[in-house]
Design a protein around this motif. Structure first.
Motif, PDB file in Angstrom:
ATOM      1  N   TYR A 139      -7.257   1.744   3.152  1.00  0.00           N
ATOM      2  CA  TYR A 139      -8.066   1.837   4.193  1.00  0.00           C
ATOM      3  C   TYR A 139      -9.886   2.291   4.014  1.00  0.00           C
ATOM      4  O   TYR A 139      -9.765   1.478   5.013  1.00  0.00           O
ATOM      5  CB  TYR A 139      -7.602   3.598   4.822  1.00  0.00           C
ATOM      6  N   SER A 140      -9.922   2.872   3.181  1.00  0.00           N
ATOM      7  CA  SER A 140     -11.505   2.452   2.741  1.00  0.00           C
ATOM      8  C   SER A 140     -12.260   1.137   2.370  1.00  0.00           C
ATOM      9  O   SER A 140     -13.094   0.910   3.145  1.00  0.00           O
ATOM     10  CB  SER A 140     -12.137   4.085   1.849  1.00  0.00           C
ATOM     11  N   MET A 141     -10.929   0.777   1.542  1.00  0.00           N
ATOM     12  CA  MET A 141     -12.200  -1.114   1.251  1.00  0.00           C
ATOM     13  C   MET A 141     -11.722  -1.801   3.307  1.00  0.00           C
ATOM     14  O   MET A 141     -13.009  -2.406   2.762  1.00  0.00           O
ATOM     15  CB  MET A 141     -10.995  -1.132   0.439  1.00  0.00           C
ATOM     16  N   VAL A 142     -11.305  -1.738   2.976  1.00  0.00           N
ATOM     17  CA  VAL A 142     -11.552  -2.414   4.741  1.00  0.00           C
ATOM     18  C   VAL A 142     -11.981  -2.058   6.129  1.00  0.00           C
ATOM     19  O   VAL A 142     -12.168  -2.474   6.566  1.00  0.00           O
ATOM     20  CB  VAL A 142      -9.284  -2.593   4.766  1.00  0.00           C
ATOM     21  N   GLU A 143     -11.782  -0.370   5.830  1.00  0.00           N
ATOM     22  CA  GLU A 143     -12.886   0.002   6.983  1.00  0.00           C
ATOM     23  C   GLU A 143     -14.207  -0.916   7.838  1.00  0.00           C
ATOM     24  O   GLU A 143     -13.818  -1.475   8.885  1.00  0.00           O
ATOM     25  CB  GLU A 143     -12.867   1.143   6.932  1.00  0.00           C
ATOM     26  N   PRO A 144     -15.068  -1.599   6.634  1.00  0.00           N
ATOM     27  CA  PRO A 144     -15.761  -2.175   7.462  1.00  0.00           C
ATOM     28  C   PRO A 144     -15.036  -2.927   8.089  1.00  0.00           C
ATOM     29  O   PRO A 144     -15.695  -3.811   8.635  1.00  0.00           O
ATOM     30  CB  PRO A 144     -17.047  -2.753   5.926  1.00  0.00           C
ATOM     31  N   ALA A 200       0.583  -1.047  -0.155  1.00  0.00           N
ATOM     32  CA  ALA A 200      -0.434   0.152   0.663  1.00  0.00           C
ATOM     33  C   ALA A 200       0.894   1.494  -0.285  1.00  0.00           C
ATOM     34  O   ALA A 200       0.559   1.514   1.065  1.00  0.00           O
ATOM     35  CB  ALA A 200      -0.426  -0.646   0.951  1.00  0.00           C
ATOM     36  N   PRO A 201       1.636   1.861  -1.321  1.00  0.00           N
ATOM     37  CA  PRO A 201       2.302   3.185  -1.286  1.00  0.00           C
ATOM     38  C   PRO A 201       1.309   4.406  -1.098  1.00  0.00           C
ATOM     39  O   PRO A 201       0.161   4.240  -0.621  1.00  0.00           O
ATOM     40  CB  PRO A 201       2.478   3.234  -2.660  1.00  0.00           C
ATOM     41  N   PRO A 202       2.184   5.140  -1.049  1.00  0.00           N
ATOM     42  CA  PRO A 202       1.326   6.452  -0.509  1.00  0.00           C
ATOM     43  C   PRO A 202      -0.109   6.921  -1.164  1.00  0.00           C
ATOM     44  O   PRO A 202      -1.160   7.177  -0.744  1.00  0.00           O
ATOM     45  CB  PRO A 202       1.837   7.407  -0.182  1.00  0.00           C
ATOM     46  N   ALA A 203       0.309   6.536  -2.392  1.00  0.00           N
ATOM     47  CA  ALA A 203      -0.544   6.661  -3.755  1.00  0.00           C
ATOM     48  C   ALA A 203      -1.946   6.074  -3.419  1.00  0.00           C
ATOM     49  O   ALA A 203      -3.041   6.586  -3.771  1.00  0.00           O
ATOM     50  CB  ALA A 203       0.078   6.160  -4.852  1.00  0.00           C
ATOM     51  N   ILE A 204      -1.323   4.673  -3.078  1.00  0.00           N
ATOM     52  CA  ILE A 204      -3.342   4.430  -2.820  1.00  0.00           C
ATOM     53  C   ILE A 204      -3.409   3.834  -1.571  1.00  0.00           C
ATOM     54  O   ILE A 204      -4.631   3.163  -1.464  1.00  0.00           O
ATOM     55  CB  ILE A 204      -3.407   3.228  -3.824  1.00  0.00           C
ATOM     56  N   ARG A 205      -2.615   4.105  -0.266  1.00  0.00           N
ATOM     57  CA  ARG A 205      -3.148   4.552   1.463  1.00  0.00           C
ATOM     58  C   ARG A 205      -4.118   4.342   1.452  1.00  0.00           C
ATOM     59  O   ARG A 205      -5.240   3.921   1.804  1.00  0.00           O
ATOM     60  CB  ARG A 205      -1.816   4.441   1.537  1.00  0.00           C
ATOM     61  N   ASN A 206      -5.261   5.690   0.708  1.00  0.00           N
ATOM     62  CA  ASN A 206      -6.672   5.807   1.522  1.00  0.00           C
ATOM     63  C   ASN A 206      -7.474   4.941   1.155  1.00  0.00           C
ATOM     64  O   ASN A 206      -8.761   4.302   1.749  1.00  0.00           O
ATOM     65  CB  ASN A 206      -6.192   7.423   1.111  1.00  0.00           C
ATOM     66  N   GLU A 239      -9.256 -11.672   0.880  1.00  0.00           N
ATOM     67  CA  GLU A 239      -9.754 -11.983  -0.453  1.00  0.00           C
ATOM     68  C   GLU A 239      -9.434 -10.326  -0.763  1.00  0.00           C
ATOM     69  O   GLU A 239      -9.619 -10.212  -1.951  1.00  0.00           O
ATOM     70  CB  GLU A 239     -11.043 -12.808  -0.154  1.00  0.00           C
ATOM     71  N   LEU A 240     -10.276  -9.436   0.359  1.00  0.00           N
ATOM     72  CA  LEU A 240     -10.578  -8.423  -0.263  1.00  0.00           C
ATOM     73  C   LEU A 240      -8.902  -7.631  -0.643  1.00  0.00           C
ATOM     74  O   LEU A 240      -9.281  -6.065  -1.652  1.00  0.00           O
ATOM     75  CB  LEU A 240     -11.416  -7.331   0.301  1.00  0.00           C
ATOM     76  N   LEU A 241      -8.097  -8.423   0.099  1.00  0.00           N
ATOM     77  CA  LEU A 241      -6.958  -7.138  -0.327  1.00  0.00           C
ATOM     78  C   LEU A 241      -5.865  -8.019  -1.046  1.00  0.00           C
ATOM     79  O   LEU A 241      -4.805  -7.784  -1.761  1.00  0.00           O
ATOM     80  CB  LEU A 241      -6.455  -7.596   1.763  1.00  0.00           C
ATOM     81  N   LYS A 242      -6.457  -9.828  -1.639  1.00  0.00           N
ATOM     82  CA  LYS A 242      -5.472  -9.941  -2.798  1.00  0.00           C
ATOM     83  C   LYS A 242      -4.935  -9.003  -3.686  1.00  0.00           C
ATOM     84  O   LYS A 242      -3.995  -9.335  -4.523  1.00  0.00           O
ATOM     85  CB  LYS A 242      -6.104 -11.471  -2.700  1.00  0.00           C
ATOM     86  N   PRO A 243      -6.282  -8.483  -3.882  1.00  0.00           N
ATOM     87  CA  PRO A 243      -5.820  -7.568  -6.145  1.00  0.00           C
ATOM     88  C   PRO A 243      -5.152  -6.277  -5.433  1.00  0.00           C
ATOM     89  O   PRO A 243      -4.208  -6.066  -6.520  1.00  0.00           O
ATOM     90  CB  PRO A 243      -7.371  -6.734  -6.104  1.00  0.00           C
TER      91      PRO A 243
END
Length: 170
Positions: A103-108, A94-100, A137-141
């Motif tokens: 974070y929003s994907m995993v928040e639930p 999760a480089p800084p460019a996609i970190r947010n 599974e959500l984080l694999k991509p």
């Protein structure tokens, strides 16, 4: 069928080896295992998840476990109302460019961020095995760099009674 077996033991050297060795000899595959101290000094609790198709085999397993040295009580809590949890640490790219975005994907899932480096974030997530699987599974991509999980740990809900009385060996 997955069964959750709880074994209360004296916290002595070799107990884990004897219990798992007995399961191995009888060809039970342990899918997950947790072991830890209990509220009573010198007593530990082992929680095993085993996959058993034949109900007769699980009864045999329980009887054999009860005969083991230093085993105090054995429960099959599968059919009880219980609280079941696992813990997982997941390192994801999760480089800084996609970190947010990550974070929003995993928040639930309400994970905790336990480590951050320049291009990697390590999450801690707690929940049932289905929740853990969905989180992974959500984080694999994004690129899971490393993953480690605990085994299942469980407690029978206080409003429930144990289905079968435990056998106490003195």
């Amino acid at each position: 069928m997955k069964r959750i077996i709880v074994v209360i033991v004296n916290n002595e050297s070799g107990v884990l080896n004897r219990v798992t060795g007995m399961m191995m000899k009888r060809q039970f595959n342990i899918e997950s295992m947790t072991v830890g101290y209990t509220e009573r000094p010198g007593i530990s609790k082992m929680t095993f998840t085993v996959n058993v198709e034949d109900v007769g085999k699980i009864e045999q397993l329980l009887k054999q476990l009860q005969k083991q040295i230093d085993v105090l009580k054995v429960y099959d809590i599968t059919d009880q109302e219980m609280v079941v949890r696992e813990l997982a640490f997941v390192k994801v790219t999760a480089p800084p460019a996609i970190r947010n975005e990550v974070y929003s994907m995993v928040e639930p899932f309400r994970p905790n961020v336990i480590d951050v480096s320049r291009d990697v974030v390590t999450f801690q997530v707690v929940g049932g095995s289905e929740k853990i699987e969905a989180f992974i599974e959500l984080l694999k991509p994004y690129g899971v760099k490393e993953l480690t999980r605990t085994g299942t740990t469980a407690l029978v809900r206080e409003t429930q009674k144990m289905a079968a009385a435990p056998v106490t060996i003195l």
